[in-house]
Design an enzyme around this catalytic site. Structure first.
Site, PDB file in Angstrom:
ATOM      1  N   GLU A  59       0.863  -1.187   0.000  1.00  0.00           N
ATOM      2  CA  GLU A  59       0.000   0.000   0.000  1.00  0.00           C
ATOM      3  C   GLU A  59       0.898   1.235   0.000  1.00  0.00           C
ATOM      4  O   GLU A  59       1.834   1.332   0.795  1.00  0.00           O
ATOM      5  CB  GLU A  59      -0.905   0.037   1.234  1.00  0.00           C
ATOM      6  CG  GLU A  59      -1.749   1.329   1.300  1.00  0.00           C
ATOM      7  CD  GLU A  59      -2.780   1.354   2.413  1.00  0.00           C
ATOM      8  OE1 GLU A  59      -2.868   0.386   3.198  1.00  0.00           O
ATOM      9  OE2 GLU A  59      -3.510   2.374   2.493  1.00  0.00           O
ATOM     10  N   ASN A 127      -4.685   5.032  -1.881  1.00  0.00           N
ATOM     11  CA  ASN A 127      -5.849   5.629  -1.224  1.00  0.00           C
ATOM     12  C   ASN A 127      -6.429   6.736  -2.081  1.00  0.00           C
ATOM     13  O   ASN A 127      -5.713   7.611  -2.554  1.00  0.00           O
ATOM     14  CB  ASN A 127      -5.448   6.168   0.147  1.00  0.00           C
ATOM     15  CG  ASN A 127      -5.021   5.053   1.072  1.00  0.00           C
ATOM     16  OD1 ASN A 127      -5.842   4.311   1.598  1.00  0.00           O
ATOM     17  ND2 ASN A 127      -3.711   4.903   1.240  1.00  0.00           N
ATOM     18  N   GLU A 159      -8.328   2.214  -2.782  1.00  0.00           N
ATOM     19  CA  GLU A 159      -8.951   2.129  -1.454  1.00  0.00           C
ATOM     20  C   GLU A 159      -9.769   3.379  -1.166  1.00  0.00           C
ATOM     21  O   GLU A 159      -9.294   4.497  -1.304  1.00  0.00           O
ATOM     22  CB  GLU A 159      -7.872   1.993  -0.367  1.00  0.00           C
ATOM     23  CG  GLU A 159      -7.050   0.733  -0.482  1.00  0.00           C
ATOM     24  CD  GLU A 159      -6.191   0.489   0.759  1.00  0.00           C
ATOM     25  OE1 GLU A 159      -6.222   1.318   1.693  1.00  0.00           O
ATOM     26  OE2 GLU A 159      -5.493  -0.544   0.789  1.00  0.00           O
ATOM     27  N   ASP A 189     -11.834   0.760   2.811  1.00  0.00           N
ATOM     28  CA  ASP A 189     -10.830   0.964   3.862  1.00  0.00           C
ATOM     29  C   ASP A 189     -11.516   1.274   5.194  1.00  0.00           C
ATOM     30  O   ASP A 189     -12.657   1.752   5.209  1.00  0.00           O
ATOM     31  CB  ASP A 189      -9.946   2.149   3.450  1.00  0.00           C
ATOM     32  CG  ASP A 189      -8.551   2.063   4.029  1.00  0.00           C
ATOM     33  OD1 ASP A 189      -8.309   1.221   4.902  1.00  0.00           O
ATOM     34  OD2 ASP A 189      -7.698   2.861   3.596  1.00  0.00           O
ATOM     35  N   GLU A 246      -5.769  -4.577   8.759  1.00  0.00           N
ATOM     36  CA  GLU A 246      -4.647  -3.629   8.858  1.00  0.00           C
ATOM     37  C   GLU A 246      -4.344  -3.390  10.329  1.00  0.00           C
ATOM     38  O   GLU A 246      -5.212  -3.572  11.190  1.00  0.00           O
ATOM     39  CB  GLU A 246      -4.973  -2.315   8.140  1.00  0.00           C
ATOM     40  CG  GLU A 246      -6.179  -1.584   8.699  1.00  0.00           C
ATOM     41  CD  GLU A 246      -6.430  -0.227   8.049  1.00  0.00           C
ATOM     42  OE1 GLU A 246      -5.949   0.024   6.939  1.00  0.00           O
ATOM     43  OE2 GLU A 246      -7.134   0.570   8.685  1.00  0.00           O
TER      44      GLU A 246
HETATM   45  P1  C2E Z   1      -5.128   4.048   5.865  1.00  0.00           P
HETATM   46  O1  C2E Z   1      -5.249   4.023   4.384  1.00  0.00           O
HETATM   47  O2  C2E Z   1      -6.134   3.292   6.654  1.00  0.00           O
HETATM   48  O3  C2E Z   1      -3.659   3.541   6.168  1.00  0.00           O
HETATM   49  C1  C2E Z   1      -3.302   2.780   7.275  1.00  0.00           C
HETATM   50  C2  C2E Z   1      -2.621   3.626   8.319  1.00  0.00           C
HETATM   51  O4  C2E Z   1      -2.250   2.793   9.418  1.00  0.00           O
HETATM   52  C3  C2E Z   1      -1.298   4.244   7.852  1.00  0.00           C
HETATM   53  O5  C2E Z   1      -1.177   5.483   8.539  1.00  0.00           O
HETATM   54  C4  C2E Z   1      -0.256   3.251   8.340  1.00  0.00           C
HETATM   55  O6  C2E Z   1       1.027   3.823   8.496  1.00  0.00           O
HETATM   56  C5  C2E Z   1      -0.861   2.859   9.672  1.00  0.00           C
HETATM   57  N1  C2E Z   1      -0.448   1.529  10.123  1.00  0.00           N
HETATM   58  C6  C2E Z   1      -0.163   0.442   9.370  1.00  0.00           C
HETATM   59  N2  C2E Z   1       0.133  -0.623  10.130  1.00  0.00           N
HETATM   60  C7  C2E Z   1       0.020  -0.223  11.413  1.00  0.00           C
HETATM   61  C8  C2E Z   1       0.192  -0.894  12.682  1.00  0.00           C
HETATM   62  O7  C2E Z   1       0.516  -2.074  12.787  1.00  0.00           O
HETATM   63  N3  C2E Z   1      -0.027  -0.139  13.790  1.00  0.00           N
HETATM   64  C9  C2E Z   1      -0.385   1.178  13.741  1.00  0.00           C
HETATM   65  N4  C2E Z   1      -0.572   1.830  14.876  1.00  0.00           N
HETATM   66  N5  C2E Z   1      -0.557   1.836  12.561  1.00  0.00           N
HETATM   67  C10 C2E Z   1      -0.360   1.141  11.421  1.00  0.00           C
HETATM   68  P2  C2E Z   1      -0.714   6.799   7.785  1.00  0.00           P
HETATM   69  O8  C2E Z   1       0.376   6.452   6.822  1.00  0.00           O
HETATM   70  O9  C2E Z   1      -0.439   7.797   8.837  1.00  0.00           O
HETATM   71  O10 C2E Z   1      -1.971   7.223   6.932  1.00  0.00           O
HETATM   72  C11 C2E Z   1      -3.128   7.645   7.556  1.00  0.00           C
HETATM   73  C12 C2E Z   1      -4.266   7.779   6.583  1.00  0.00           C
HETATM   74  O11 C2E Z   1      -4.051   8.860   5.667  1.00  0.00           O
HETATM   75  C13 C2E Z   1      -4.458   6.549   5.690  1.00  0.00           C
HETATM   76  O12 C2E Z   1      -5.156   5.562   6.409  1.00  0.00           O
HETATM   77  C14 C2E Z   1      -5.240   7.139   4.547  1.00  0.00           C
HETATM   78  O13 C2E Z   1      -6.603   7.218   4.854  1.00  0.00           O
HETATM   79  C15 C2E Z   1      -4.669   8.549   4.454  1.00  0.00           C
HETATM   80  N6  C2E Z   1      -3.707   8.602   3.336  1.00  0.00           N
HETATM   81  C16 C2E Z   1      -2.398   8.271   3.321  1.00  0.00           C
HETATM   82  N7  C2E Z   1      -1.861   8.464   2.098  1.00  0.00           N
HETATM   83  C17 C2E Z   1      -2.860   8.923   1.304  1.00  0.00           C
HETATM   84  C18 C2E Z   1      -2.944   9.314  -0.080  1.00  0.00           C
HETATM   85  O14 C2E Z   1      -1.997   9.249  -0.870  1.00  0.00           O
HETATM   86  N8  C2E Z   1      -4.187   9.749  -0.515  1.00  0.00           N
HETATM   87  C19 C2E Z   1      -5.274   9.800   0.313  1.00  0.00           C
HETATM   88  N9  C2E Z   1      -6.433  10.240  -0.204  1.00  0.00           N
HETATM   89  N10 C2E Z   1      -5.226   9.433   1.593  1.00  0.00           N
HETATM   90  C20 C2E Z   1      -4.035   8.999   2.105  1.00  0.00           C
HETATM   91 MG    MG Z   2      -5.608   2.613   3.042  1.00  0.00          MG
HETATM   92 MG    MG Z   3      -7.267   1.800   6.781  1.00  0.00          MG
HETATM   93 MG    MG Z   4      -7.203   5.212   8.047  1.00  0.00          MG
END
Ligand code: C2E
Ligand code: MG
Ligand code: MG
Ligand code: MG
Length: 301
Positions: A59, A127, A159, A189, A246
């Site tokens: 991802e 995403n 997603e 998601d 996740e």
């Molecule tokens: P998401 O798509 O649900 O991504 C999963 C989030 O959980 C990611 O946070 C990831 O780093 C984190 N994560 C993964 N495994 C674990 C784990 O084992 N424990 C914990 N505590 N966290 C874990 P991140 O990278 O901070 O991203 C947050 C949200 O921001 C994403 O949730 C997504 O909704 C959004 N996002 C990130 N990149 C993009 C993008 O390019 N475009 C859009 N539209 N949204 C994005």
């Molecule tokens: Mg995601």
């Molecule tokens: Mg998610």
């Molecule tokens: Mg999220």
């Protein structure tokens, strides 16, 4: 009295630790500049099959390292981009980066060097903001970017968060159906956090459902969380969707998910989101370890 109250409030705020060192918030101008300078980069988090531990894909997660303000989390800058009308520009930029990376990672040359054909079939999840669903030009551009790189849309998972996908189900339906017909996989998601109606879920052409990490992270301690996970996996199975968890942080949870026959897992236990230059090392180290374990098992050790 009011004057006195305000004065007191002032004192309280002064008394907060670290108040003076609080950095200013990132602004829309900051974000615009980051997009112009290409400061939004991606980290890639692996996704594995629970049963076998095989890598199935990555991802792509957006990262913004501001030169003065430091790392700004996507939970801050994605809503900022949405509010400022910059989200499609951001999405297009990160899509291009991610597809370039995927093409490189699964190229003949990399596969020959690493000796792992798995890389040719791996998927890429991205995403997509619900606000983009009305913008068909964005999706035409994404399809074009795939074609230019010889990447079939079947390898791309788009997603959408549960709430966003359901908000305007009828408008979404057109776009989502078209994307599905073009071959893109569609994923819900953060399932379990919104207000999805099952009726809408069946109508929308999804291929994957992701249990939100807030349940998965707490699975070992909370029967409630396990109950949510069980029902989402069950729902996914009955709708013939891929089920993904996740936020898998410990082995016990991964074993539990496997027991439930959840298909895929993602989380810190497997790997944190990695900068692109670390992905191949992570993969080869992991494959070597898996091979060693296989050999030991064959020798009956
Ligand atoms: P998401 O798509 O649900 O991504 C999963 C989030 O959980 C990611 O946070 C990831 O780093 C984190 N994560 C993964 N495994 C674990 C784990 O084992 N424990 C914990 N505590 N966290 C874990 P991140 O990278 O901070 O991203 C947050 C949200 O921001 C994403 O949730 C997504 O909704 C959004 N996002 C990130 N990149 C993009 C993008 O390019 N475009 C859009 N539209 N949204 C994005
Ligand atoms: Mg995601
Ligand atoms: Mg998610
Ligand atoms: Mg999220």
């Amino acid at each position: 009295l009011l004057h006195k109250a305000l004065e007191m409030e002032g004192d309280l705020v002064e008394a907060l630790p670290g108040k003076r060192t609080l950095p200013r918030q990132a602004s829309v101008e900051d974000l615009e500049q980051a997009l112009t300078l290409g400061q939004i980069r991606l980290a890639y988090q692996p996704k594995i099959r629970c049963r076998t531990g095989t890598l199935v894909g990555f991802e792509a997660l957006a990262r913004w390292q501001h030169p003065q303000l430091g790392a700004i989390p996507p939970d801050v800058f994605i809503p900022l981009a949405e509010a400022a009308g910059l989200i499609d520009r951001l999405t297009l930029q990160v899509t291009k980066q991610a597809l370039d990376w995927l093409a490189e990672l699964s190229s003949e040359e990399t596969v020959r060097r690493v000796g792992q054909h798995v890389l040719q079939a791996i998927s890429l999840s991205m995403n997509i903001s619900a606000r983009s669903l009305g913008n068909s030009e964005l999706f035409d551009a994404i399809l074009r970017l795939c074609r230019e790189r010889g990447i079939t849309p079947q390898r791309i998972v788009l997603e959408l968060t549960e709430t966003s996908a359901m908000q305007d189900a009828t408008t979404s339906l057109d776009t989502l159906t078209r994307l599905r017909l073009q071959g893109f996989q569609l994923s819900i998601d953060d399932f379990g956090t919104g207000y999805s109606s099952m009726v809408q879920l069946v109508r929308l052409p999804f291929s994957e459902i992701k249990v939100d990490k807030q349940f998965v992270m707490t699975a070992t301690d909370s029967e409630e969380s396990r109950a949510v996970i069980r029902s989402v996996v069950e729902l996914g199975r009955s709708l013939c969707l891929n089920t993904t968890a996740e936020g898998v942080e410990d082995q016990e949870t991964l074993d539990y998910l496997d027991e439930l026959k959840c298909d895929l897992a993602q989380g810190y236990l497997i790997s944190r989101p990695l900068p692109p230059e670390e992905v191949l090392d992570w993969f080869t180290t992991r494959e070597t370890q898996r091979e060693e374990r296989r050999l030991l098992a064959v020798e009956g050790l």
